[in-house]
Design a protein around this motif. Structure first.
Motif, PDB file in Angstrom:
ATOM      1  N   VAL A  46      17.179 -34.690 -28.363  1.00 46.35           N
ATOM      2  CA  VAL A  46      17.884 -33.283 -29.336  1.00 46.35           C
ATOM      3  C   VAL A  46      18.661 -34.336 -30.032  1.00 46.35           C
ATOM      4  CG1 VAL A  46      19.417 -31.373 -29.006  1.00 46.35           C
ATOM      5  CG2 VAL A  46      17.321 -31.922 -27.502  1.00 46.35           C
ATOM      6  N   SER A  47      18.487 -33.760 -31.492  1.00 45.15           N
ATOM      7  CA  SER A  47      19.814 -34.249 -32.079  1.00 45.15           C
ATOM      8  C   SER A  47      20.618 -33.339 -32.742  1.00 45.15           C
ATOM      9  CB  SER A  47      18.871 -35.281 -33.172  1.00 45.15           C
ATOM     10  OG  SER A  47      20.200 -35.494 -34.342  1.00 45.15           O
ATOM     11  N   GLY A  48      22.142 -33.001 -32.704  1.00 44.35           N
ATOM     12  CA  GLY A  48      22.662 -32.060 -33.021  1.00 44.35           C
ATOM     13  C   GLY A  48      21.747 -30.349 -32.829  1.00 44.35           C
ATOM     14  N   ASN A  71      18.388 -19.909 -26.341  1.00 46.66           N
ATOM     15  CA  ASN A  71      19.415 -20.412 -27.493  1.00 46.66           C
ATOM     16  C   ASN A  71      18.331 -21.411 -28.076  1.00 46.66           C
ATOM     17  OD1 ASN A  71      21.960 -21.474 -28.503  1.00 46.66           O
ATOM     18  ND2 ASN A  71      21.662 -23.950 -27.467  1.00 46.66           N
ATOM     19  N   VAL A  72      16.924 -20.728 -28.944  1.00 47.01           N
ATOM     20  CA  VAL A  72      16.644 -21.442 -30.220  1.00 47.01           C
ATOM     21  C   VAL A  72      16.269 -20.542 -30.758  1.00 47.01           C
ATOM     22  CG1 VAL A  72      13.281 -22.121 -30.447  1.00 47.01           C
ATOM     23  CG2 VAL A  72      14.673 -22.891 -27.722  1.00 47.01           C
ATOM     24  N   LEU A 113       6.219 -30.205 -32.236  1.00 47.37           N
ATOM     25  CA  LEU A 113       6.870 -28.739 -31.986  1.00 47.37           C
ATOM     26  C   LEU A 113       8.479 -29.403 -32.581  1.00 47.37           C
ATOM     27  CD1 LEU A 113       6.428 -26.892 -29.679  1.00 47.37           C
ATOM     28  CD2 LEU A 113       5.473 -26.342 -31.425  1.00 47.37           C
ATOM     29  N   LYS A 114       8.833 -28.560 -33.630  1.00 45.08           N
ATOM     30  CA  LYS A 114      10.316 -28.871 -34.457  1.00 45.08           C
ATOM     31  C   LYS A 114      10.746 -27.712 -34.166  1.00 45.08           C
ATOM     32  CE  LYS A 114       9.225 -32.100 -38.687  1.00 45.08           C
ATOM     33  NZ  LYS A 114       9.233 -32.019 -39.633  1.00 45.08           N
ATOM     34  N   VAL A 115      11.767 -28.277 -33.109  1.00 43.89           N
ATOM     35  CA  VAL A 115      13.257 -26.396 -32.653  1.00 43.89           C
ATOM     36  C   VAL A 115      14.371 -26.887 -33.214  1.00 43.89           C
ATOM     37  CG1 VAL A 115      13.528 -24.904 -30.572  1.00 43.89           C
ATOM     38  CG2 VAL A 115      11.625 -27.023 -30.750  1.00 43.89           C
ATOM     39  N   GLU A 116      14.396 -25.415 -33.785  1.00 42.23           N
ATOM     40  CA  GLU A 116      16.117 -25.260 -33.925  1.00 42.23           C
ATOM     41  C   GLU A 116      16.628 -24.718 -33.001  1.00 42.23           C
ATOM     42  OE1 GLU A 116      18.447 -23.513 -37.806  1.00 42.23           O
ATOM     43  OE2 GLU A 116      16.252 -24.085 -37.785  1.00 42.23           O
ATOM     44  N   LEU A 117      17.789 -25.163 -32.992  1.00 39.08           N
ATOM     45  CA  LEU A 117      18.532 -24.577 -31.844  1.00 39.08           C
ATOM     46  C   LEU A 117      19.381 -23.553 -32.587  1.00 39.08           C
ATOM     47  CD1 LEU A 117      19.294 -28.092 -29.472  1.00 39.08           C
ATOM     48  CD2 LEU A 117      18.032 -26.084 -29.346  1.00 39.08           C
ATOM     49  N   LYS A 118      20.292 -22.360 -31.813  1.00 41.40           N
ATOM     50  CA  LYS A 118      21.450 -21.524 -32.024  1.00 41.40           C
ATOM     51  C   LYS A 118      22.237 -22.526 -32.213  1.00 41.40           C
ATOM     52  CE  LYS A 118      18.828 -17.739 -31.101  1.00 41.40           C
ATOM     53  NZ  LYS A 118      18.580 -16.489 -30.629  1.00 41.40           N
ATOM     54  N   ALA A 132      -1.628 -19.715 -21.403  1.00 40.73           N
ATOM     55  CA  ALA A 132      -0.987 -20.454 -21.093  1.00 40.73           C
ATOM     56  C   ALA A 132       0.154 -19.744 -21.430  1.00 40.73           C
ATOM     57  CB  ALA A 132      -1.153 -21.583 -21.609  1.00 40.73           C
ATOM     58  N   ASP A 133       1.391 -19.949 -20.401  1.00 34.48           N
ATOM     59  CA  ASP A 133       2.928 -19.187 -20.366  1.00 34.48           C
ATOM     60  C   ASP A 133       3.236 -20.385 -19.594  1.00 34.48           C
ATOM     61  OD1 ASP A 133       2.413 -16.507 -20.997  1.00 34.48           O
ATOM     62  OD2 ASP A 133       1.430 -16.189 -19.360  1.00 34.48           O
ATOM     63  N   LEU A 134       3.623 -20.901 -20.797  1.00 39.54           N
ATOM     64  CA  LEU A 134       4.955 -22.648 -20.325  1.00 39.54           C
ATOM     65  C   LEU A 134       6.290 -21.934 -20.530  1.00 39.54           C
ATOM     66  CD1 LEU A 134       1.913 -23.231 -22.268  1.00 39.54           C
ATOM     67  CD2 LEU A 134       2.301 -25.225 -20.425  1.00 39.54           C
ATOM     68  N   SER A 135       7.024 -22.893 -19.716  1.00 43.53           N
ATOM     69  CA  SER A 135       8.767 -22.643 -20.215  1.00 43.53           C
ATOM     70  C   SER A 135       9.169 -24.194 -19.683  1.00 43.53           C
ATOM     71  CB  SER A 135       9.344 -21.854 -18.990  1.00 43.53           C
ATOM     72  OG  SER A 135      10.608 -21.976 -19.449  1.00 43.53           O
ATOM     73  N   ILE A 136      10.249 -24.917 -20.739  1.00 39.87           N
ATOM     74  CA  ILE A 136      10.854 -26.673 -20.352  1.00 39.87           C
ATOM     75  C   ILE A 136      11.991 -25.808 -20.862  1.00 39.87           C
ATOM     76  CG2 ILE A 136       9.648 -26.971 -22.089  1.00 39.87           C
ATOM     77  CD1 ILE A 136       9.250 -30.376 -20.527  1.00 39.87           C
ATOM     78  N   ALA A 137      13.288 -26.370 -20.186  1.00 43.90           N
ATOM     79  CA  ALA A 137      14.074 -26.599 -20.345  1.00 43.90           C
ATOM     80  C   ALA A 137      14.886 -27.995 -21.428  1.00 43.90           C
ATOM     81  CB  ALA A 137      15.206 -27.288 -19.766  1.00 43.90           C
ATOM     82  N   LEU A 138      15.157 -27.959 -22.549  1.00 48.53           N
ATOM     83  CA  LEU A 138      15.279 -28.563 -24.008  1.00 48.53           C
ATOM     84  C   LEU A 138      17.214 -29.985 -23.629  1.00 48.53           C
ATOM     85  CD1 LEU A 138      14.472 -27.053 -26.135  1.00 48.53           C
ATOM     86  CD2 LEU A 138      13.124 -28.565 -25.804  1.00 48.53           C
ATOM     87  N   GLY A 139      16.906 -30.827 -23.989  1.00 47.89           N
ATOM     88  CA  GLY A 139      18.527 -31.458 -23.493  1.00 47.89           C
ATOM     89  C   GLY A 139      17.962 -33.020 -22.964  1.00 47.89           C
ATOM     90  N   GLY A 140      17.428 -33.191 -21.759  1.00 45.34           N
ATOM     91  CA  GLY A 140      17.326 -34.398 -21.321  1.00 45.34           C
ATOM     92  C   GLY A 140      16.639 -35.461 -21.456  1.00 45.34           C
TER      93      GLY A 140
END
Length: 275
Positions: A40-42, A80-81, A113-118, A144-152
């Motif tokens: 994660v960058s910014g 927050n995405v 994947l490119k993810v833009e955070l709010k 497939a239903d998937l979920s993961i936290a970002l920022g680690g």
């Protein structure tokens, strides 16, 4: 007290100790699906979807060819995405068992994947409802239903996402003087239907070309003829275009797959003569 405990639980849910760089795999017939988090960058985050297909199984590219179903992705459950862009590795052509050809993947494939955070200062979670098709002798829908936290700490997964992104097809203009390139696109109006004749340079004799138009176009796969000195010619009938549509000037996306290297060249359809 209750509010304090709740706040503490929410913070713990996103604490570094709770982060995992990849979610547990979801198993479907013929494939395992993994959602992984990168750096994660910014307000920008890396992530990836990996499909590990069983031997003899396949799945489809964004344009599946003569048959097949492209995947659909629903990110609406994320937190927050603001936006997610899926990037597509170079695909392969394979027989669909009905006399045509499909476009897609076998073995394992990792989609960056490119993810833009709010808000870069708030916890973020990526949640995906992933609908796709997997095929052996017959094709079947999969979910497939998937979920993961970002920022680690992205660790090895972050390295793998970066490597997959580095191998993606790169944009190249028409006629560029490179060993892997689209050199010329001409119209053969004498054919019925009219066809495009596309000349390329390639280093691999098994190089292949895929063509995409607007969403409602269903173009056939180009047919290849080898030429001397690493060149090849692909013929693309202008078929599968909605009735009443004049394709002249419409951008076509050409993906040339040349062994481990792949390029993307965008060209307008040459002007068709009046009927």
């Amino acid at each position: 007290m209750a509010r304090a405990l709740l706040a503490g639980a929410m913070l713990a849910a996103f604490s570094p100790a709770s982060w995992a760089a990849s979610a547990p795999p979801v198993k479907v017939p013929g494939a395992d699906v993994v959602l992984m988090a990168g750096a994660v960058s910014g307000t920008t985050a890396d992530a990836g979807i990996e499909l590990k297909l069983a031997p003899g199984w396949k799945t489809y590219w964004r344009y599946p060819g003569d048959s097949g179903v492209p995947p659909t992705l629903d990110w609406s459950g994320s937190e927050n995405v603001a936006r997610v862009e899926m990037e597509w590795p170079a695909p392969k052509r394979f027989a669909d068992g009905g006399g045509g050809f499909s476009i897609g993947y076998k073995g394992a494939v990792l989609f960056p994947l490119k993810v833009e955070l709010k808000d870069k200062d708030k916890p973020a979670r990526l949640s995906l409802a992933f609908d796709f098709a997997v095929c052996e002798a017959l094709c079947m829908p999969a979910r497939a239903d998937l979920s993961i936290a970002l920022g680690g700490d992205a660790g090895a997964e972050g390295t793998r996402i970066s490597a997959a992104r580095a191998a993606l097809p790169v944009e190249r203009p028409l006629g560029v003087a490179e060993p892997t390139s689209v050199q010329k696109v001409e119209l053969d109006a004498s054919a019925t239907p009219p066809r495009l004749v596309i000349e390329v340079k390639a280093q691999n004799p098994k190089a292949d070309l895929f063509a995409e138009g607007p969403d409602r176009w269903a173009l056939p796969l180009p047919q290849k003829t080898m030429l001397p000195d690493g060149a090849a010619r692909f013929e693309l009938p202008l078929d599968g275009i909605p009735a009443g549509t004049d394709p002249s000037g419409t951008p076509l996306t050409l993906t040339l797959v040349d062994g481990p290297k792949a390029i993307v060249t965008t060209v307008p359809v040459p002007k068709l003569p009046p009927r």
